[in-house]
Enzyme design. Structure first.
Site, PDB file in Angstrom:
ATOM      1  N   SER A 131      31.107 124.215  -9.531  1.00  0.00           N
ATOM      2  CA  SER A 131      30.815 123.876 -10.927  1.00  0.00           C
ATOM      3  C   SER A 131      30.061 122.560 -11.096  1.00  0.00           C
ATOM      4  O   SER A 131      29.509 122.315 -12.162  1.00  0.00           O
ATOM      5  CB  SER A 131      32.104 123.830 -11.747  1.00  0.00           C
ATOM      6  OG  SER A 131      32.895 122.731 -11.372  1.00  0.00           O
ATOM      7  N   LYS A 152      34.743 116.859 -13.423  1.00  0.00           N
ATOM      8  CA  LYS A 152      33.707 117.238 -14.394  1.00  0.00           C
ATOM      9  C   LYS A 152      33.035 115.964 -14.891  1.00  0.00           C
ATOM     10  O   LYS A 152      33.553 114.865 -14.740  1.00  0.00           O
ATOM     11  CB  LYS A 152      34.302 117.974 -15.601  1.00  0.00           C
ATOM     12  CG  LYS A 152      35.074 119.234 -15.283  1.00  0.00           C
ATOM     13  CD  LYS A 152      34.198 120.346 -14.792  1.00  0.00           C
ATOM     14  CE  LYS A 152      35.059 121.565 -14.468  1.00  0.00           C
ATOM     15  NZ  LYS A 152      34.354 122.561 -13.730  1.00  0.00           N
TER      16      LYS A 152
END
Length: 168
Positions: free
Chosen positions: A44, A86
């Site tokens: 990701s 993230k």
């Protein structure tokens, strides 16, 4: 140095033991309060941080009242309980939107050279306002990332640290 009868006198044994244990204690303290290594298990954050990379998470940064946009942070995923990383794209009170794969914060396009926009063409989201005491996080590989678009903004209290480097 050679000791008489092959071993140190009794008075020196506690000092030797302390000298041997001190580096171990220092490393445990550093790992517990200062830095921690984390293996990235998903793609990701590609191409910035590929799956399988080992990153260092700087823990004192989590105590900050405000984490700046662009910082890569570690926290426990509300989806599956794994520790994930993230990128922070917006803070409390800011409005986040994605229009045709481009990120907009407070209606201003945000340059993101680390995102391959061709891979996420025709992606739309929001607008959404980030709640107080929270940050909005996105993966750099938006096409596969499960992030604030799915589980909402992340509380500053949930941030465990910021990623300071990656190495293999």
């Amino acid at each position: 140095m050679r000791w008489p009868r092959g071993r140190p006198p009794r008075v020196l044994r506690p000092r030797l033991l302390a000298a041997a244990l001190l580096p171990v204690l220092v490393l445990l303290l550093i790992r517990g309060w200062l830095v921690e290594s984390l293996t990235v298990s998903s793609d990701s954050m590609e191409p910035t941080i590929p799956a399988g990379s080992v990153v260092l998470v700087y823990k004192p940064a989590a105590a900050a009242d405000r984490i700046p946009a662009g910082a890569v942070v570690a926290f426990t995923s509300p989806v599956d309980g794994r520790k994930i990383i993230k990128r922070v794209v917006a803070g409390e009170g800011q409005t986040v939107a994605i229009r045709d794969s481009k990120l907009y914060v407070d209606d201003v396009a945000v340059p993101e050279p680390f995102v391959d926009h061709d891979r996420i063409d025709a992606t739309y989201f929001g607008p959404e306002i980030v709640p107080a005491g929270s940050v909005f996080v996105l993966g750099d590989n938006r096409g596969v990332s499960i992030d604030s678009r799915d589980f909402g903004a992340v509380s500053l209290d949930a941030i465990q640290g910021t990623v300071v480097t990656d190495w293999k």
